[in-house]
Design a protein around this motif. Structure first.
Motif, short mmCIF file in Angstrom:
data_model
loop_
_atom_site.label_atom_id
_atom_site.label_comp_id
_atom_site.label_asym_id
_atom_site.label_seq_id
_atom_site.Cartn_x
_atom_site.Cartn_y
_atom_site.Cartn_z
N ASP A 12 0.87 -1.20 0.00
CA ASP A 12 0.00 0.00 0.00
C ASP A 12 0.89 1.23 0.00
N ASP A 13 0.49 2.22 -0.83
CA ASP A 13 1.34 3.40 -0.91
C ASP A 13 1.11 4.37 0.28
N GLU A 14 -0.01 4.15 0.98
CA GLU A 14 -0.26 5.03 2.13
C GLU A 14 0.36 4.42 3.37
N GLU A 15 1.33 5.11 3.90
CA GLU A 15 2.09 4.55 5.01
C GLU A 15 1.24 4.27 6.22
N ILE A 17 -1.96 3.46 6.45
CA ILE A 17 -2.76 2.23 6.29
C ILE A 17 -1.85 1.00 6.46
N ARG A 18 -0.65 1.07 5.83
CA ARG A 18 0.30 -0.04 5.94
C ARG A 18 0.59 -0.36 7.39
N ARG A 19 0.91 0.71 8.12
CA ARG A 19 1.32 0.50 9.50
C ARG A 19 0.19 -0.08 10.34
N VAL A 20 -1.04 0.54 10.21
CA VAL A 20 -2.18 0.06 11.01
C VAL A 20 -2.44 -1.42 10.72
N MET A 21 -2.46 -1.74 9.40
CA MET A 21 -2.73 -3.15 9.03
C MET A 21 -1.66 -4.07 9.60
N ALA A 22 -0.41 -3.61 9.53
CA ALA A 22 0.70 -4.44 10.03
C ALA A 22 0.55 -4.70 11.52
N ILE A 23 0.13 -3.66 12.25
CA ILE A 23 -0.02 -3.85 13.70
C ILE A 23 -1.15 -4.83 13.97
N ALA A 35 5.25 -3.36 1.81
CA ALA A 35 5.94 -2.69 0.69
C ALA A 35 5.11 -1.48 0.30
N ALA A 36 5.81 -0.37 -0.16
CA ALA A 36 5.12 0.89 -0.41
C ALA A 36 4.62 1.03 -1.83
N ASP A 37 5.04 0.17 -2.74
CA ASP A 37 4.50 0.22 -4.12
C ASP A 37 4.54 -1.18 -4.74
#
Ligand code: ATP
Ligand code: MG
Length: 517
Positions: A12-15, A17-23, A35-37
């Motif tokens: 996901d390019d939105e950091e 969202i990436r972080r929340v999902m990862a947590i 990954a960011a792209d």
């Protein structure tokens, strides 16, 4: 697999969202990569090989649909969840068509995310299990097919390499199996007969009907079987081949589906039988000739002593007619009687010898005393020898072993050799007969030597052939030596000859000793 072993890649390019999902996913026990792209996501996917990929659809560079395609291309087993914006239903459907396992919409709800992941896991596991199962079945199928192929090839080989000809046919008699020996025997190739001709082609008219009748009767080895039945096979060129046929009806689930026949070519056996008959006939013929010659010889041999005996009897009657015999007469009578006794004894021995030789035709193996056999043979030929002025010498080794064989047949050999020697010495000479024993090789040797005319070098290769003779018509028919050869070979022995023109000939017979000595 529990949750900790599941790898999830978030692209996901939105950091944020990436972080929340990862947590969220990390808390739920997943091993998470981000990954960011699209580009770096695909690289990471190759490196870490996650089970599940969650990808945003709208991203700069490679978009989520492309990521989905590439991930699936690389490994169709990977589960891909796409993240769409609210209302992008068409894109979601397109992703599902491309085998995405699910889609979730932004803003992302934790619960929906976890449910989508659980489903993706189930899909992944089921797909894996299904694939493993399919692989297993495929593997089994391959090995069963290989086994079947092996068995089939083995049986095909067995049929092909059989010395007997094999024909298999269906219920209607159409040929299905036709092996190599059958090709050789009949002259037809497989291609000419399989599926094209019926069994009738190989038999004389009406024979197949007879065979069928016998096959269904109890006559030859029971119902549905034909055991060692002698018949005739017609070859492609119309030759009649004698065969021994064994056949059996084939059944499948109690239903008759055809029959299989095994053909043994009897030509070689017939040829050997004929050869044996010819040999026996020749042997018999030679024996009759020897017997004729012997009888003439024996008649003379007996006639002389008989006339001697008769003379003594007449003399004694004459003396007795003159009155009571004197002491001197009685002494003379005793001498006459002793002579008469020994002469009569000799006559009766010769006669019984001849009778023994003439009577026995059945081959009977016993332990033979070769010296005794030689002496009896000389006795039977004595008259011919004396008549032709032939001096006989014998060197018989008393230590020789017995020979295992037929007395009569071996005597026939010695007599044939003596007669040949007599013929070779028309003006007299010496006949020397020796016996010796090669204990190392277990061979008894008999040497019959004459001081006669000898054999021309060019004739030597032919003298053992039947009907080879150099003698005048009526003198010899050329059976003697071929008989000697046949008999000695039959006893496991050997015959050899050495000869020099004008000097003489020696025949050497070697016979194996009796095995129980
Ligand atoms: N001892 C020998 N000396 C010289 N020639 C011999 C002697 N034995 C055999 N032969 C030669 O070998 C030939 C073949 O011998 P074989 O005994 O087979 O036949 P045969 O004596 O001619 O006739 P048959 O034995 O049938 O009366 C003879 O014709 C003769 O030429
Ligand atoms: Mg002869």
């Amino acid at each position: 697999m529990n949750t900790e072993n599941w790898k999830v890649l978030i692209i996901d390019d939105e950091e944020g969202i990436r972080r929340v999902m990862a947590i969220t996913l990390g808390d739920a026990g997943y091993q998470v990569f981000t990954a960011a792209d699209g580009e770096s996501g695909i690289e990471l996917c190759k490196k870490e090989s996650p089970h599940i990929v969650i990808t945003d659809i709208r991203m700069p560079g490679i978009d989520g649909i492309e990521v989905l395609k590439r991930v699936k291309e690389e490994d169709p087993d990977k589960e891909v969840i796409v993240v769409t914006a609210y209302g992008e239903m068409e894109i979601a459907i397109r992703a599902l068509q491309l085998d995405a396992s699910d889609f979730i919409t932004k803003p992302i709800n934790d619960e929906a995310l976890l449910v989508a992941l659980t489903r993706a896991k189930e899909r992944y596991t089921t797909r894996r299990e299904l694939r493993d199962y399919t692989n297993l079945i495929e593997q089994r199928w391959i090995s069963t097919a290989e086994e079947l192929k092996k068995t089939f090839n083995f049986q095909k080989n067995l049929i092909e390499s059989s010395i007997d000809g094999i024909i298999g046919c269906d219920r209607e008699g159409r040929i299905i199996t036709f092996n190599k020996s059958m090709e050789d025997m009949s002259g037809y190739s497989k291609d000419e007969v399989v599926g094209k001709v019926s069994l009738d082609r190989f038999f004389p008219v009406g024979e197949v009907e007879i065979l069928r009748e016998k096959l269904y009767s109890e006559e030859y080895g029971g119902k549905y079987r034909l055991f060692l039945f002698e018949s005739t096979l017609i070859s492609k060129t119309g030759n009649k081949i004698p065969v021994q046929l064994s056949a059996t009806v084939l059944f499948e689930d109690d239903e008759e589906i055809g029959m299989v026949g095994f053909f043994r070519d009897l030509r070689e056996i017939r040829r050997m039988e004929q050869e044996f008959l010819d040999k026996t006939r020749l042997l018999h013929q030679d024996k009759m000739i020897s017997l004729g010659k012997l009888a003439a010889s024996v008649v003379h041999e007996i006639n002389n002593p008989l006339s001697g005996i008769l003379n003594y009897i007449r003399l004694m009657i004459k003396i007795l007619g003159r009155g009571a015999p004197t002491q001197e007469h009685i002494q003379k009578f005793q001498r006459y009687l002793t002579l008469m006794e020994s002469e009569t004894d000799r006559c009766s021995k010769i006669v019984s010898n001849l009778l023994a030789f003439s009577r026995k035709s059945k081959v009977e193996y016993t332990g033979i005393d070769i010296n005794d056999l030689i002496q009896k043979s000389i006795m039977l030929s004595q008259h011919k020898l004396t008549l032709q002025n032939i001096h006989v010498e014998t060197h018989l080794n008393p230590e020789i072993a017995k020979v295992w064989g037929d007395f009569n047949q071996i005597q026939q050999c010695i007599i044939n050799l003596i007669f040949n020697a007599i013929d070779a010495m028309p003006d007299g000479g010496t006949l020397t007969i020796e016996s010796s024993f090669d204990s190392q090789r277990g061979l008894v040797e008999i040497r019959v030597k004459d001081s006669g005319c000898g054999i021309a070098k060019g004739d030597i290769p032919y003298i053992f052939d039947p009907f080879f003779t150099t003698k005048k018509e009526g003198k010899g028919i050329g059976l003697g030596l071929s008989t000697v050869y046949g008999i000695i070979e039959g006893h496991g022995g050997s015959v050899s000859v050495e000869s020099e023109l004008g000097k003489g000939t020696v025949f050497v017979l070697k016979l194996p000793q009796h095995p129980n000595q």
